[in-house]
Motif scaffolding. Structure first.
Motif, PDB file in Angstrom:
ATOM      1  N   UNK A  40       6.344  12.020   0.860  1.00 30.58           N
ATOM      2  CA  UNK A  40       7.511  11.176   0.796  1.00 30.58           C
ATOM      3  C   UNK A  40       7.761  11.128  -1.241  1.00 30.58           C
ATOM      4  N   UNK A  41       7.034  10.761  -1.702  1.00 30.12           N
ATOM      5  CA  UNK A  41       7.110  10.530  -3.327  1.00 30.12           C
ATOM      6  C   UNK A  41       7.803  11.760  -3.711  1.00 30.12           C
ATOM      7  N   UNK A  83       0.996  -1.195  -0.298  1.00 28.10           N
ATOM      8  CA  UNK A  83       0.277  -0.284  -0.244  1.00 28.10           C
ATOM      9  C   UNK A  83       0.573   0.900   0.097  1.00 28.10           C
ATOM     10  N   UNK A  84       1.918   0.892   0.889  1.00 25.30           N
ATOM     11  CA  UNK A  84       3.008   2.480   1.017  1.00 25.30           C
ATOM     12  C   UNK A  84       3.416   2.440  -0.761  1.00 25.30           C
ATOM     13  N   UNK A  85       4.026   1.201  -1.042  1.00 22.22           N
ATOM     14  CA  UNK A  85       4.321   1.737  -2.636  1.00 22.22           C
ATOM     15  C   UNK A  85       3.391   2.236  -3.238  1.00 22.22           C
ATOM     16  N   UNK A  86       2.711   1.692  -3.100  1.00 17.92           N
ATOM     17  CA  UNK A  86       1.360   2.082  -4.594  1.00 17.92           C
ATOM     18  C   UNK A  86       1.212   3.589  -4.015  1.00 17.92           C
ATOM     19  N   UNK A  93       2.240   8.999  -5.860  1.00 22.31           N
ATOM     20  CA  UNK A  93       2.907  10.871  -5.670  1.00 22.31           C
ATOM     21  C   UNK A  93       4.104  10.604  -6.834  1.00 22.31           C
ATOM     22  N   UNK A  94       4.569  10.534  -6.626  1.00 25.86           N
ATOM     23  CA  UNK A  94       5.858  10.044  -8.237  1.00 25.86           C
ATOM     24  C   UNK A  94       4.768  11.306  -9.729  1.00 25.86           C
ATOM     25  N   UNK A  95       3.812  10.384  -9.482  1.00 24.00           N
ATOM     26  CA  UNK A  95       3.267  10.423 -11.148  1.00 24.00           C
ATOM     27  C   UNK A  95       2.182  11.819 -11.090  1.00 24.00           C
ATOM     28  N   UNK A  96       1.989  11.867  -9.916  1.00 21.95           N
ATOM     29  CA  UNK A  96       1.531  13.520  -9.618  1.00 21.95           C
ATOM     30  C   UNK A  96       0.731  13.913  -8.060  1.00 21.95           C
ATOM     31  N   UNK A  97       1.389  14.444  -7.403  1.00 24.00           N
ATOM     32  CA  UNK A  97       0.719  15.108  -6.352  1.00 24.00           C
ATOM     33  C   UNK A  97       1.594  15.949  -5.462  1.00 24.00           C
ATOM     34  N   UNK A 103       9.701   1.006  -4.141  1.00 26.05           N
ATOM     35  CA  UNK A 103      10.012   2.363  -4.638  1.00 26.05           C
ATOM     36  C   UNK A 103      10.690   3.434  -3.884  1.00 26.05           C
ATOM     37  N   UNK A 104      11.437   2.890  -2.598  1.00 25.69           N
ATOM     38  CA  UNK A 104      11.794   3.082  -1.837  1.00 25.69           C
ATOM     39  C   UNK A 104      13.602   3.069  -2.243  1.00 25.69           C
ATOM     40  N   UNK A 105      13.832   1.945  -2.808  1.00 27.64           N
ATOM     41  CA  UNK A 105      15.436   0.968  -3.605  1.00 27.64           C
ATOM     42  C   UNK A 105      15.495   1.804  -4.718  1.00 27.64           C
ATOM     43  N   UNK A 106      14.644   2.237  -5.620  1.00 26.73           N
ATOM     44  CA  UNK A 106      14.885   2.654  -6.899  1.00 26.73           C
ATOM     45  C   UNK A 106      15.601   4.101  -7.157  1.00 26.73           C
TER      46      UNK A 106
END
Length: 326
Positions: free
Chosen positions: A21-22, A5-8, A13-17, A182-185
């Motif tokens: 944290x993203x 869920x946190x990954x999602x 957030x990466x794609x728009x927020x 998503x944290x590793x990337x």
């Protein structure tokens, strides 16, 4: 499910927020603020770890109360092949029909969502570019899957042969499942550079842990009485591992590959998007800047089809392995 869920949330957030944290991770990467990047990643790990610990406590309480611990089983087999094939065709058709109705009935602007016809037109006109990008993403995913599976298998073999290795890896076994990929990337990008190596490394991290955990379980689950038979004939632990434990655990390896295959595709696309390099993720990144939603949705269709195909191939390989080495 909690780390997922946190990954999602982070991917969204990466794609728009506006916040989260993203957003901090993307901003820190693009402004070369590595201290901020690693701090945001560390915070994401702590949040995920806290949720994982809480979920584990609830799981154990439920197990004690209801006495129904869960276990991973092999891929379920379908019923009638005709029914399965019909549903496989019907479901996408219904989804596309609902999509067309939503766009037409609501007069949705193209900038919000393109129609199926627009997406199909873009797929037809730019199909070659999409296929080349999908090939790049699939190649990187396969490399990461193979390398991650090899590392996971070697670690599982080492843990089985040498108890000290298992003790050494036990903190990682506790920590890794709590960390969203998503944290590793972004961390891999800051360490290895924003290129193919960081994307492959991200896929390796996505793959090796499920393979390691499931293979450790598989290597320890040998047929009843087989260890006694090998002991009677004076076999040492290396012979027992090579001739008994490893062959009997191969269905577990195929299960781990099935669980990891489609996730590798997701990881590769997310990493390509974040690092703006190669494959379907690069097209998504460019489309976001150009606000080309028809191309974005076309990429999504290609990615979904590719993930489904990869998953089905993994299921077929798993069933073959289970029949061959059960």
């Amino acid at each position: 499910g909690i780390p997922a869920a946190l990954l999602g949330a982070i991917l969204g957030e990466w794609f728009g927020a506006n916040s989260g944290l993203g957003v901090v991770m993307v901003s820190a990467m693009r402004n070369v603020q590595y201290e901020l990047l690693w701090s945001a990643c560390a915070m994401a790990v702590l949040v995920s770890l806290a949720g994982y610990v809480g979920g584990t406590a609830l799981e154990r309480a439920a197990t004690r109360f209801f006495g129904r611990p869960t276990s991973i089983s092999a891929a379920p087999r379908g019923g009638s092949r005709v029914v399965d094939a019909g549903l496989a065709v019907l479901v996408p058709v219904v989804l596309v029909a609902c999509w067309q109705w939503w766009v037409s009935a609501g007069n949705v602007a193209t900038v919000v969502a393109p129609s199926p016809h627009e997406v199909a037109t873009r797929l037809w006109n730019d199909g070659g570019a999409f296929l080349r990008a999908a090939g790049t993403t699939l190649t990187i995913s396969a490399e990461g899957l193979a390398l991650g599976a090899a590392i996971g298998l070697l670690l599982a073999l080492g843990s089985t042969l040498f108890p000290s290795v298992r003790s050494f890896l036990s903190p990682m076994v506790v920590l890794i499942p709590t960390i969203p990929i998503a944290v590793f990337i972004p961390v891999m990008g800051s360490v290895l550079g924003y290129g193919k190596g960081a994307i492959v490394a991200s896929c390796v991290l996505m793959t090796f842990f499920p393979v390691f955990v499931i293979m450790v379980s598989g290597l320890g689950s040998r047929p009843a009485g087989s260890d006694d038979l090998f002991r009677v004939y004076g076999s040492n632990r290396f012979v027992t591992l090579g001739r008994l434990a490893l062959p009997s655990s191969l269905p577990s390896l195929f299960l781990a590959l099935r669980l990891s295959a489609a996730n590798c595709v997701l990881t590769a696309i997310a990493a390509e998007w974040l690092m703006d390099t190669g494959g379907l993720g690069r097209i998504l990144s460019d489309d976001q800047v150009a606000i080309d939603n028809a191309s974005t949705w076309a990429v999504a269709v290609v990615a979904i089809v590719m993930s489904v195909v990869v998953y089905r191939l993994a299921v077929l390989v798993e069933r073959w392995g289970a029949a061959r080495w059960s």
